[in-house]
Design an enzyme around this catalytic site. Structure first.
Site, PDB file in Angstrom:
ATOM      1  N   HIS A  62       0.822  -1.220   0.000  1.00 38.53           N
ATOM      2  CA  HIS A  62       0.000   0.000   0.000  1.00 38.53           C
ATOM      3  C   HIS A  62       0.857   1.272   0.000  1.00 38.53           C
ATOM      4  O   HIS A  62       0.329   2.374  -0.099  1.00 38.53           O
ATOM      5  CB  HIS A  62      -0.984   0.002   1.182  1.00 38.53           C
ATOM      6  N   ASP A 105      -0.307  -7.701   1.802  1.00 35.00           N
ATOM      7  CA  ASP A 105       0.164  -6.330   1.635  1.00 35.00           C
ATOM      8  C   ASP A 105       1.699  -6.263   1.710  1.00 35.00           C
ATOM      9  O   ASP A 105       2.257  -5.786   2.693  1.00 35.00           O
ATOM     10  CB  ASP A 105      -0.489  -5.488   2.754  1.00 35.00           C
ATOM     11  N   SER A 198       4.082   4.376   8.203  1.00 38.09           N
ATOM     12  CA  SER A 198       3.461   3.109   7.830  1.00 38.09           C
ATOM     13  C   SER A 198       4.490   2.018   7.524  1.00 38.09           C
ATOM     14  O   SER A 198       5.632   2.309   7.191  1.00 38.09           O
ATOM     15  CB  SER A 198       2.632   3.396   6.574  1.00 38.09           C
TER      16      SER A 198
END
Ligand SMILES: *[C@@H]1O[C@H](CO)[C@@H](O)[C@H](O)[C@H]1NC(C)=O
Ligand SMILES: *[C@@H]1O[C@H](CO)[C@@H](O)[C@H](O)[C@H]1NC(C)=O
Ligand SMILES: *[C@@H]1O[C@H](CO)[C@@H](O)[C@H](O)[C@H]1NC(C)=O
Length: 244
Positions: A62, A105, A198
């Site tokens: 992502h 992911d 992140s």
């Protein structure tokens, strides 16, 4: 490279730091780094990458493609002379990545030039097996003291967390998703303005076991975090590294 040793030292450091107040937290040598942590500078937001091979970084799918890849970074907002700067030559998201549900992911990034391994920059091995029950994981990331649009974070922080039993994880994300996810933390109602970078790694038993996919709050303050389990993808990772 001795991942176990590095892990033990860092865990010890984490425990000591956790007992100190927030203000004292940065009382570390100026050139301190967590060698396998890679700063993926990008717009609108950066990500953490993890160096798993001198030429390869693992991060979340992502994440935006990096504009600049920085190795040997302590505080991204401050340039240091020992930093190594790279571009990428190839990016390979997991072929099973689903952007809507964030399943699988993971993304591999090949550096334009291999990292020079030294005491500030080093690799960590990926896990080939599931985590033993109730193992402790070391989870580092960068945060912003005060978040400003497009600014680099200025704080390196971390937490030690136990991975939750599969049942608890299933209760949080559902049975199907939990099959390839590692969950940590607990529901917390913390009012915090802390913003975290992140794709933080989870290092458990000296190996890279997870890459943070999403969280329900501030993971370094103990909130729930959901990690893509690396071992499910180990064969794909090794295949890409060996063939690209
Ligand atoms: C980095 O590599 C990408 C893809 O090869 C290229 O499009 C981009 O212009 C490069 N960036 C720099 C700063 O060289
Ligand atoms: C996991 O281990 C910790 C420390 O040994 C312990 O406090 C905790 O209760 C354990 N959790 C479970 C679910 O067994
Ligand atoms: C942040 O910067 C981007 C790019 O310059 C811009 O598109 C966006 O509106 C800005 N957001 C805020 C909250 O200022």
């Amino acid at each position: 490279m001795k991942p176990c040793l590095v892990f033990t030292l860092l865990s010890a450091a984490g425990v000591i730091l956790a007992r100190e107040s927030e203000a004292d937290k940065l009382n570390l040598p100026e050139d301190f780094t967590i060698p396998y942590m890679v700063y993926l500078q990008s717009s609108p937001e950066p990500c953490v990458g993890t160096l798993i091979h001198p030429e390869w970084v693992l991060t979340a799918a992502h994440c935006p493609l990096p504009v600049k890849i920085r190795l040997g970074v302590y505080q991204p907002s401050v340039k240091n002379k020992k930093e190594q700067i790279r571009n990428y030559s190839l990016t390979v998201p997991s072929p099973e990545f689903k952007a809507q549900s964030l399943e699988n992911d993971l993304m591999l990034i090949k550096l334009s030039k291999a990292a020079a391994l030294n005491s500030h920059v080093g690799t960590i091995a990926i896990s080939m097996e599931p985590l033993a029950f109730n193992d402790s994981c070391f989870i580092p990331t960068w945060t912003w003291n005060e978040y400003k649009n497009l600014s680099d974070p200025d704080i390196l922080t971390w937490i030690n967390q136990y991975s939750l039993p599969l049942n608890d994880c299933q209760n949080m994300v559902g049975q199907i998703m939990a099959a390839r996810i590692m969950c940590v933390g607990q529901p917390l109602n913390i009012l915090s303005r802390t913003k975290e970078v992140s794709a933080a790694p989870a290092i458990c038993d000296g190996r890279l076991h997870g890459i943070l996919s999403w969280a329900k709050g501030s993971i370094t303050l103990g909130s729930e975090g959901f990690f893509t389990e690396v071992y499910h993808h180990a064969r794909w990772i090794l295949k890409v590294i060996n063939n690209s």
